[in-house]
Design a protein around this motif. Sequence first.
Motif, PDB file in Angstrom:
ATOM      1  N   ARG A 131       0.851  -1.186   0.000  1.00 57.85           N
ATOM      2  CA  ARG A 131       0.000   0.000   0.000  1.00 57.85           C
ATOM      3  C   ARG A 131       0.886   1.235   0.000  1.00 57.85           C
ATOM      4  O   ARG A 131       2.099   1.137   0.238  1.00 57.85           O
ATOM      5  CB  ARG A 131      -0.899   0.010   1.237  1.00 57.85           C
ATOM      6  CG  ARG A 131      -1.858  -1.154   1.265  1.00 57.85           C
ATOM      7  CD  ARG A 131      -2.695  -1.138   2.506  1.00 57.85           C
ATOM      8  NE  ARG A 131      -3.461   0.098   2.629  1.00 57.85           N
ATOM      9  CZ  ARG A 131      -4.241   0.371   3.650  1.00 57.85           C
ATOM     10  NH1 ARG A 131      -4.373  -0.489   4.613  1.00 57.85           N
ATOM     11  NH2 ARG A 131      -4.905   1.513   3.698  1.00 57.85           N
ATOM     12  N   ARG A 183      -6.891   7.935  11.620  1.00 58.32           N
ATOM     13  CA  ARG A 183      -8.184   7.470  12.132  1.00 58.32           C
ATOM     14  C   ARG A 183      -8.007   6.768  13.482  1.00 58.32           C
ATOM     15  O   ARG A 183      -8.801   6.947  14.414  1.00 58.32           O
ATOM     16  CB  ARG A 183      -8.815   6.496  11.151  1.00 58.32           C
ATOM     17  CG  ARG A 183      -9.312   7.134   9.920  1.00 58.32           C
ATOM     18  CD  ARG A 183     -10.129   6.151   9.108  1.00 58.32           C
ATOM     19  NE  ARG A 183     -10.272   6.637   7.763  1.00 58.32           N
ATOM     20  CZ  ARG A 183     -10.989   7.684   7.419  1.00 58.32           C
ATOM     21  NH1 ARG A 183     -11.646   8.339   8.340  1.00 58.32           N
ATOM     22  NH2 ARG A 183     -11.051   8.071   6.159  1.00 58.32           N
ATOM     23  N   LYS A 185      -9.540   7.731  17.262  1.00 55.10           N
ATOM     24  CA  LYS A 185     -10.228   6.821  18.190  1.00 55.10           C
ATOM     25  C   LYS A 185      -9.540   6.834  19.550  1.00 55.10           C
ATOM     26  O   LYS A 185     -10.194   6.845  20.597  1.00 55.10           O
ATOM     27  CB  LYS A 185     -10.181   5.385  17.636  1.00 55.10           C
ATOM     28  CG  LYS A 185     -11.227   5.062  16.609  1.00 55.10           C
ATOM     29  CD  LYS A 185     -11.267   3.572  16.376  1.00 55.10           C
ATOM     30  CE  LYS A 185     -12.574   3.188  15.702  1.00 55.10           C
ATOM     31  NZ  LYS A 185     -12.841   1.759  15.751  1.00 55.10           N
ATOM     32  N   ASP A 188     -19.548   3.571  15.675  1.00 53.27           N
ATOM     33  CA  ASP A 188     -18.975   4.501  16.655  1.00 53.27           C
ATOM     34  C   ASP A 188     -19.973   5.564  17.095  1.00 53.27           C
ATOM     35  O   ASP A 188     -19.794   6.747  16.861  1.00 53.27           O
ATOM     36  CB  ASP A 188     -17.728   5.188  16.077  1.00 53.27           C
ATOM     37  CG  ASP A 188     -16.616   4.198  15.842  1.00 53.27           C
ATOM     38  OD1 ASP A 188     -16.731   3.079  16.342  1.00 53.27           O
ATOM     39  OD2 ASP A 188     -15.661   4.567  15.154  1.00 53.27           O
ATOM     40  N   ARG A 215     -21.559   7.833  14.130  1.00 51.49           N
ATOM     41  CA  ARG A 215     -20.714   8.636  13.240  1.00 51.49           C
ATOM     42  C   ARG A 215     -20.669   7.984  11.855  1.00 51.49           C
ATOM     43  O   ARG A 215     -20.528   6.775  11.745  1.00 51.49           O
ATOM     44  CB  ARG A 215     -19.306   8.721  13.814  1.00 51.49           C
ATOM     45  CG  ARG A 215     -18.552   9.947  13.376  1.00 51.49           C
ATOM     46  CD  ARG A 215     -17.175  10.004  13.984  1.00 51.49           C
ATOM     47  NE  ARG A 215     -17.188   9.902  15.440  1.00 51.49           N
ATOM     48  CZ  ARG A 215     -16.079   9.819  16.167  1.00 51.49           C
ATOM     49  NH1 ARG A 215     -14.919   9.825  15.597  1.00 51.49           N
ATOM     50  NH2 ARG A 215     -16.152   9.734  17.479  1.00 51.49           N
ATOM     51  N   ILE A 242     -18.833   7.584   8.249  1.00 50.98           N
ATOM     52  CA  ILE A 242     -17.567   7.788   7.536  1.00 50.98           C
ATOM     53  C   ILE A 242     -17.811   7.389   6.082  1.00 50.98           C
ATOM     54  O   ILE A 242     -18.240   6.270   5.812  1.00 50.98           O
ATOM     55  CB  ILE A 242     -16.452   6.914   8.128  1.00 50.98           C
ATOM     56  CG1 ILE A 242     -16.234   7.251   9.596  1.00 50.98           C
ATOM     57  CG2 ILE A 242     -15.156   7.089   7.347  1.00 50.98           C
ATOM     58  CD1 ILE A 242     -15.292   6.305  10.298  1.00 50.98           C
ATOM     59  N   ASP A 245     -15.386   8.187   3.535  1.00 54.36           N
ATOM     60  CA  ASP A 245     -14.143   8.047   2.763  1.00 54.36           C
ATOM     61  C   ASP A 245     -13.407   6.795   3.237  1.00 54.36           C
ATOM     62  O   ASP A 245     -12.285   6.853   3.729  1.00 54.36           O
ATOM     63  CB  ASP A 245     -13.269   9.297   2.856  1.00 54.36           C
ATOM     64  CG  ASP A 245     -12.975   9.688   4.301  1.00 54.36           C
ATOM     65  OD1 ASP A 245     -13.680   9.192   5.197  1.00 54.36           O
ATOM     66  OD2 ASP A 245     -12.038  10.457   4.518  1.00 54.36           O
ATOM     67  N   LEU A 246     -14.097   5.678   3.074  1.00 50.85           N
ATOM     68  CA  LEU A 246     -13.543   4.407   3.541  1.00 50.85           C
ATOM     69  C   LEU A 246     -12.392   3.968   2.657  1.00 50.85           C
ATOM     70  O   LEU A 246     -12.338   4.310   1.478  1.00 50.85           O
ATOM     71  CB  LEU A 246     -14.639   3.332   3.502  1.00 50.85           C
ATOM     72  CG  LEU A 246     -15.829   3.561   4.418  1.00 50.85           C
ATOM     73  CD1 LEU A 246     -16.890   2.506   4.169  1.00 50.85           C
ATOM     74  CD2 LEU A 246     -15.385   3.508   5.874  1.00 50.85           C
ATOM     75  N   GLU A 247     -11.506   3.200   3.241  1.00 49.48           N
ATOM     76  CA  GLU A 247     -10.446   2.619   2.438  1.00 49.48           C
ATOM     77  C   GLU A 247      -9.985   1.324   3.087  1.00 49.48           C
ATOM     78  O   GLU A 247     -10.308   1.034   4.247  1.00 49.48           O
ATOM     79  CB  GLU A 247      -9.286   3.582   2.267  1.00 49.48           C
ATOM     80  CG  GLU A 247      -8.701   4.072   3.553  1.00 49.48           C
ATOM     81  CD  GLU A 247      -7.686   5.172   3.314  1.00 49.48           C
ATOM     82  OE1 GLU A 247      -6.552   5.008   3.733  1.00 49.48           O
ATOM     83  OE2 GLU A 247      -8.053   6.185   2.680  1.00 49.48           O
TER      84      GLU A 247
END
Lengths: 185, 434
Positions: free
Chosen positions: A156, A167, A171, B115, B118, B120, B122-124
């Motif tokens: 990646r 991200r 969290k 969560d 919330r 989201i 723009d997942l990847e």
Amino acid sequence: MTDDFNELQPESALPEADFIRLFARHELELRNYARLILPDWSYVDDALQDASVTMWENRAKLRDESGFLPWAKVIVRNRCFNAIAKLRRDRLVLDSNVLDLIANEEVTDSINFQLKTLHKALEDCLRKLTLEHRNLVLAPYRGAGAVKELAEAARRSPNSLYKLIGRLREKLYVCVENKLKLEAL
Amino acid sequence: MTPEERIDRYLLGQANSEDIEILNHLLQRDEALRQSYRFRVALEGGYREAALRDSSVTSNPDPATQIPDRRFSWLHTAAAAAVMVLAVIWFMGNQIPETIATISNISGPASWTGDEGRVIDDLESGIPLSGGSLEGTSPKSWVEVTFTDGSVVTLSGDSMLTFSDLGQKELHLKRGSLFADVRPQSKPMLIHTRTASLTVLGTRFEVETELAATKLDVSEGTVGIRRISDGQAVEVSANQYVVAAADVALRPALRDEPVHVWKSEMSRGSKGLQGKWLLDEEGAGARLWAIPYLTHNKKTIFTIAASVSQSGAPVVVKSDSLVRVRGRLKSDSQVFVGLTLKHRNGEFGGRFQVRMPKGEVSANSDFDLLLPLNKFSLDPSLESLSEIFPSRPDGLVVKTIWCHSLHNQAGLSISHFGIEGPTGTSILAAKEHK
């Protein structure tokens, strides 16, 4: 900015052993203070090492323990702003006025928790991550190229891993904040 | 991007000049943001300490990867004491929802709601998921989720799945379809749709759901299915399928033999179609109008899609198959036609597309194109995953046929989609011949 810490020095000297003990006690806070101003831990190490030498050379001027932290912070601050003035030519850093504001607020409105308590809460939250995610979050602190190596292993881009790290950090931020709130109850 | 995200980028050494400019502006004015900055810097020290501790316990033999520790040696004693204190103190409470799955592959727009609600979008790949809802928001969406035990669930197209794992995996397929490759479970995985409940111990299968019916198609092992309307239950074995609907006998059947031709029947209604379905003013049939979707990178495309192998026999394309598209365009635009494909077992097989030839599609006129399958190539958004997809679409089952124009509303409408044998003259082949 000049080294004007002499103006803040206490009236008489502390024994050497007491100075070492004081430095060890406050080292975490001083390191955190330097990191507020400097953009990278390696610069923090350099600045703190320089500052500690200056403190050591001037330790005779310290009189009591209560004066150590503000005195030490002034020295650290000056070292950091000297360093960042040089850094500004080569890398992107925040504006000096903004950093000055942040550094002042850290002195006058110190965050109302102990750093050790916060780090403990963070460690608890880190334990809730999978091993893979823990390694990823901590990779930026494992030397230059650690994130890139992980990215190559996972086939990646480093950029996509940094997004994921962002991200996970978010969290963890929420997790730590909640833990500290619970702690305060 | 939020200011907090920019702060983290700065602290990680990833900020660009735009980030710095914005942060300078915001931090100068916003005291709460400055507090957040200080809190994040305070966490920085914790990350570094944790990395130091991890390095010391893993005893990495490669000195090049060790963190240089330039602090005074007498400070190590203090650090060790701090670690001991940390080890003794144990706070109760668990604020991070446990990760139960990770997005292992994704293409096309999708969103995650978890969560505490919330969202989201723009997942990847690589994003950890706790319980929540995953939604494929366009006909081109594809999301593969891998659970911590290695079970894989794939959502394809316009679909929505809610899942949890509180000692037992429980999935709710609200719409669309999924393919699952489930590892042996100590407690059976449960999958609920509006019309059926499935019990799975470890197997491979595909589920498609619509308002009044659920189709289960099993590739390996056995899956139990119970029809919700009357509680009747059956087991479905490998190479069998069953449809759970109130008006059809709940009886497993062997998979249908594949067919190689298919045509849309738009005048029969909007079932299986995605777009704005309208009857033609002349009363000569129906037409599907393109509707806007946001792509993964937030560009707008106007898309029309039709399910192909939804309830009948699987439609398998061959190397000499032709794709027929009849429609109309109000203004000039690039138009693409594509197929979403799957393997016979339901596993996602990729998306292949072709650009409609310029000159054959023009403003304010009808078009009727026959596009040869050998001109279709893998959707560029899947290029990075090309090694996991077949290089050619032939031999695969057509799940969806779609058509879209780019970015501007070009007034694209389609009156007919078809898969045909090599009897017609392909427009692309004819152009090349000329």
